[in-house]
Enzyme design. Structure first.
Site, PDB file in Angstrom:
ATOM      1  N   PHE A 509       6.296  -9.862  22.415  1.00 44.06           N
ATOM      2  CA  PHE A 509       6.020 -11.101  23.139  1.00 44.06           C
ATOM      3  C   PHE A 509       6.497 -10.982  24.577  1.00 44.06           C
ATOM      4  O   PHE A 509       7.619 -10.536  24.820  1.00 44.06           O
ATOM      5  CB  PHE A 509       6.762 -12.287  22.515  1.00 44.06           C
ATOM      6  CG  PHE A 509       6.339 -12.643  21.126  1.00 44.06           C
ATOM      7  CD1 PHE A 509       5.354 -13.594  20.902  1.00 44.06           C
ATOM      8  CD2 PHE A 509       6.939 -12.053  20.023  1.00 44.06           C
ATOM      9  CE1 PHE A 509       4.978 -13.944  19.621  1.00 44.06           C
ATOM     10  CE2 PHE A 509       6.570 -12.399  18.733  1.00 44.06           C
ATOM     11  CZ  PHE A 509       5.585 -13.338  18.534  1.00 44.06           C
ATOM     12  N   ASP A 510       5.673 -11.419  25.508  1.00 49.60           N
ATOM     13  CA  ASP A 510       6.200 -11.682  26.841  1.00 49.60           C
ATOM     14  C   ASP A 510       7.023 -12.971  26.754  1.00 49.60           C
ATOM     15  O   ASP A 510       6.782 -13.811  25.893  1.00 49.60           O
ATOM     16  CB  ASP A 510       5.058 -11.858  27.833  1.00 49.60           C
ATOM     17  CG  ASP A 510       5.571 -12.170  29.227  1.00 49.60           C
ATOM     18  OD1 ASP A 510       6.343 -11.362  29.760  1.00 49.60           O
ATOM     19  OD2 ASP A 510       5.219 -13.231  29.755  1.00 49.60           O
ATOM     20  N   LYS A 511       8.004 -13.108  27.621  1.00 48.47           N
ATOM     21  CA  LYS A 511       8.875 -14.293  27.528  1.00 48.47           C
ATOM     22  C   LYS A 511       8.274 -15.503  28.231  1.00 48.47           C
ATOM     23  O   LYS A 511       7.941 -16.497  27.604  1.00 48.47           O
ATOM     24  CB  LYS A 511      10.258 -14.003  28.121  1.00 48.47           C
ATOM     25  CG  LYS A 511      11.204 -15.212  28.058  1.00 48.47           C
ATOM     26  CD  LYS A 511      12.545 -14.913  28.702  1.00 48.47           C
ATOM     27  CE  LYS A 511      12.467 -14.946  30.211  1.00 48.47           C
ATOM     28  NZ  LYS A 511      12.244 -16.324  30.759  1.00 48.47           N
ATOM     29  N   THR A 514       5.098 -17.713  27.209  1.00 52.44           N
ATOM     30  CA  THR A 514       4.654 -17.350  25.865  1.00 52.44           C
ATOM     31  C   THR A 514       5.633 -17.901  24.837  1.00 52.44           C
ATOM     32  O   THR A 514       5.301 -18.807  24.065  1.00 52.44           O
ATOM     33  CB  THR A 514       4.537 -15.819  25.727  1.00 52.44           C
ATOM     34  OG1 THR A 514       3.642 -15.328  26.729  1.00 52.44           O
ATOM     35  CG2 THR A 514       4.010 -15.441  24.357  1.00 52.44           C
ATOM     36  N   VAL A 712       1.532 -10.068  22.959  1.00 48.44           N
ATOM     37  CA  VAL A 712       1.179 -11.463  23.221  1.00 48.44           C
ATOM     38  C   VAL A 712       1.703 -11.845  24.603  1.00 48.44           C
ATOM     39  O   VAL A 712       2.893 -11.703  24.882  1.00 48.44           O
ATOM     40  CB  VAL A 712       1.780 -12.415  22.171  1.00 48.44           C
ATOM     41  CG1 VAL A 712       1.285 -13.841  22.394  1.00 48.44           C
ATOM     42  CG2 VAL A 712       1.419 -11.954  20.761  1.00 48.44           C
TER      43      VAL A 712
END
Length: 824
Positions: A509-511, A514, A712
């Site tokens: 995951f990108d932070k 997201t 993501v």
């Protein structure tokens, strides 16, 4: 020594569908062979930057203007020579027909690639020096397909009602019979009625002996009409398909005077095809129904009055009036009024979203991509109780809804790995079956039995070994899965991403935006000794106001709230972005830098003072994102910002674990302490911080070498990393052109809860594909030995066609997949 030149691919190749297109490879190959060109490669789309072609060249051999001319000339030649078509057709009723159409197109001189889909679009890449679009359209027409009229690139997507059915002969030809789209079903039912009549009359005395035979012949004619047409097309294409096997078996039954069994075979085969056509049509209708969501007209303010016009006549920049409880006709942003809008048709969000007018209409019109989501509206969504004025930002044909329908249509032409396997399997299997049947016909020469018995057994094996269920098992499941995803606000770009997503075991995951809200708040303002808070904020706001980054918006918004009304103001200019580090600008005669502490180790000027370093470290340990501000040679201070996790992030992570995702990682450009703090809050396994875009790419490559991994993000800054993941998933794609174009899977709404839905759906689709393969191949494996040892032709027909109907019904279950995440 060499120089670099980067050129935008969309400029070089204006008709380019995406950077993976074969024309990009041709361009690279052509340029790489030029004298003086040392290397040519493609830089994927990133942020607002399009995909680019990077050329390394020898400046002693080629000037920059010359290398630019060469590249532009090569791109122009390729654009002029190679064409790309996505044609809406009517008349491809089932999988074998789609393969025959594809094969016939590929046999045309100049056609490089052709893929037809059941009931839907045909994608063709062709060489304009060897053929034309007219020839391709004529080939489709010669094969009995109705093709939509040519339209310019910005034309309205063709719906099922736009297929040119005005001519009766076209209507009959396109649907394949005199009764329109129901012809095949009517013929199949007629075959069954005639079969039943012939079978009944054969047991009645006092009737002419020819009557049952005449009814059986009628059953052969009605049941064999469509399979015979398909078989003729297939043979012309030089292929042996399932239709041929069925017709040979039916003819063999007639030769043995087993008219009833032959008619039963044709009845079940034709009814199976008719139901297959219905099933695939139902899945497609779930997609094309999206086209009808946008109203055909809009009320627009023109010349001081409100008038109703077709949506195709709307111009970008015009203002339309949205009345309460009506559908919104075009993409745009709210300029007046407030209301709640049901965005479920496009984004899948279950709760209406409140909409507010933009703060600055002129600025929003110049930069539509920077508008807040609570001011953006989409065509096809439903307005709530309030009236709205909306400024149009996209033409009707380019609306998010229209592009979604167009992209789903393109996705249908992308075959999954399993589908490619089954196609290869059939190409080998069908000739092997025919060879085996030919050997069985000679069994009477080896064993003591009459020729009729050997012939009957061979026909039974022919039916048992025909892979009808295999042909439809994968495409029906893939199309149903894509249709269900689209109805849930998720764009899946083909069977490949659908299957890949069903296999992933890890997610990165990108932070920002997201796992977090993407709406950071300015929480700390620490000025250096001798510097006031007002001066620090004034300089920071002046620079950040030129940027559209979420962190910049937070500094401007919250900084202005902290300043008094009479606070000094400053005007910055010459903004420059320093990738992954921060911003540079100029205020008056001073160069101003705002960014991470690491930025100041890389630029000229004094290093960070020890007390400022201590402040930065303390804020980062508290999970803050920090921005150091320097004006000229003087450090003004540091700002601390915090982006809070989404309220449902922890719940989504729990759902993903329940779905079998064993490893979840957060990757971020923020410092490690911030990344760790957010990861701990949402329940992730691990977090990686301080990553530049190329660092994210390297990490994704490392993860992918260990297991299938999805990435993501928002599809903007994360595009390069998403491109290297097994599956790239973009959130909030309805509001981002870049995300919609670059991702393999696009969550149209800015809702993390869509992620468990699409992963659960893809896992179910993968299971369904496997089940269908086991059913279809298993039935062949059971029936072939059974027929060899005496199973009657009639029973083989029933089991064989029953398996076809079973896999179609199993695939259609995906349309009813329940979105459990909606309650989360």
């Amino acid at each position: 020594m060499f120089e670099r030149l980067r050129l935008d691919l969309p400029v070089l190749l204006p008709e380019l569908p995406d950077e993976k297109d074969a024309c990009v490879g041709r361009l690279v190959e052509e340029l790489a062979g030029r004298q003086g060109v040392l290397d040519v490669h493609v830089i994927p789309m990133s942020g607002d930057d399009p995909a680019r072609l990077c050329l390394h060249y020898d400046p002693d051999a080629l000037s920059v203007s010359r290398i630019r001319e060469i590249a532009e000339a090569a791109g122009a030649r390729l654009t002029k020579r190679f064409g790309h078509l996505l044609l809406k057709t009517d008349g491809v009723r089932y999988a074998t027909r789609a393969r025959t159409v594809s094969m016939n197109l590929q046999r045309l001189p100049g056609v490089i690639e052709a893929v037809a889909t059941v009931g839907g679009p045909v994608r063709v890449e062709f060489d304009r020096e060897l053929t034309t679009e007219t020839v391709i359209r004529q080939s489709l027409a010669d094969q009995g397909l109705v093709v939509a009229e040519p339209s310019p690139p910005a034309a309205k997507p063709v719906s099922d009602d736009d297929h040119g059915h005005g001519h009766e002969d076209d209507h009959e030809h396109g649907h394949g019979g005199p009764f329109g789209e129901n012809s095949e079903l009517i013929f199949a039912i007629a075959c069954g009625v005639l079969l039943a009549g012939g079978f009944t009359f054969s047991f009645m005395s006092g009737l002419p002996a020819w009557l049952p035979l005449a009814l059986y012949l009628g059953a052969y004619a009605t049941g064999g009409y469509f399979p015979l047409r398909e078989a003729i097309d297939t043979l012309r294409a030089g292929r042996f398909e399932i239709d041929i096997l069925m017709l040979v078996a039916a003819a063999g039954a007639a030769a043995l005077d087993e008219w009833a069994e032959g008619a039963l075979l044709l009845f079940l085969f034709s009814i199976g095809h008719a139901l297959e056509h219905y099933a695939m049509g139902r899945a497609r209708r779930a997609i094309t129904a999206l086209t009808d969501l946008a109203p055909p007209t809009a009320e627009v303010r023109r010349d001081g009055s409100v008038r109703e016009v077709p949506i195709a006549d709307l111009a970008i920049g015009e203002t339309i009036v949205i009345r309460p409880n009506t559908r919104i006709p075009a993409d745009g942003f709210v300029t007046w009024g407030s209301s709640s809008v049901d965005q479920a048709p496009v984004t899948g969000e279950s709760v209406p979203v409140d909409k507010q007018p933009v703060d600055d209409i002129a600025r929003a019109g110049l930069n539509p991509q920077g508008i807040r989501l609570d001011s953006i509206v989409f065509a096809g969504t439903i307005n709530g109780p309030g009236a709205l004025d909306v400024q149009v930002t996209r033409a009707a044909a380019d609306s998010t809804l229209a592009r979604l329908v167009r992209m789903v249509s393109e996705a249908e032409t992308q075959k999954s790995p399993t589908q490619r396997f089954t196609d290869r399997f059939e190409r080998i299997f069908v000739p092997v079956v025919l060879l085996g049947v030919g050997l069985l016909l000679l069994a009477w020469l080896v064993i003591d039995e009459p020729f009729a018995a050997s012939f009957y057994r061979a026909m039974a094996v022919l039916v048992a070994a025909s892979p009808c269920a295999l042909a439809i098992s994968t495409p029906s499941a893939v199309l149903s899965g894509i249709a269900r995803a689209a109805r849930g606000g998720v764009l899946v770009k083909g069977g490949g991403p659908l299957e890949s997503l069903g296999r992933i075991a890890a997610i990165a995951f990108d932070k920002t935006g997201t796992l977090t809200e993407g709406k950071p708040r300015l929480t700390d303002v620490i000025a250096m000794t001798g510097v006031t808070e007002a001066e620090l904020l004034t300089v920071a706001i002046a620079v950040e106001d030129l940027s559209d980054h979420p962190l910049a918006a937070a500094v401007v918004r919250d900084g202005r709230l902290r300043l008094a009304n009479d606070a000094p103001s400053a005007k910055a200019e010459d903004l420059r972005s320093i990738t992954g580090r921060g911003l540079a600008a100029r205020i008056g005669s001073d160069d101003v830098f705002v960014g991470k502490a690491a930025l100041f180790d890389e630029i000229d000027g004094p290093s960070l003072p020890p007390d400022l370093q201590a402040h930065v470290k303390g804020l980062e340990q508290q999970g803050r994102t920090t921005m150091v501000v320097r004006s000229g040679q003087r450090y003004l201070g540091v700002l601390g910002l915090m982006d809070t996790p989404r309220p449902n992030a922890a719940g989504v992570i729990t759902q993903l674990r329940a779905l079998g995702i064993s490893r979840m990682i957060m990757i971020s450009g923020d410092n490690k302490q911030v990344a760790d703090a957010v990861a701990k809050q949402v329940g992730l396994d691990e977090a990686w911080g301080d990553l530049m875009p190329d660092g994210k790419v390297e990490l994704i490559k490392q993860l992918r070498s260990q297991q299938d991994v999805a990435m993501v993000g928002d599809g903007v800054n994360d595009a390069p990393a998403m491109a290297h993941a097994s599956v790239g998933i973009a959130m909030g794609a309805a509001g981002s052109d870049v995300a919609l174009e670059t991702a393999d899977v696009a969550l149209m709404g800015d809702e993390l809860s869509r992620l468990p839905f699409v992963i659960g759906l893809s896992r179910q689709a993968t299971r369904t594909i496997k089940q269908n393969l086991w059913i279809s191949l298993g039935m062949v494996a059971v029936l072939v030995p059974a027929t060899l040892f005496g199973l009657q032709l009639g029973a083989a027909v029933v089991f064989h066609e029953g398996s076809t109907l079973l896999v179609v019904a199993n695939a259609l279950r995906l349309l009813a997949y329940r979105d459990r995440s909606a309650k989360a």
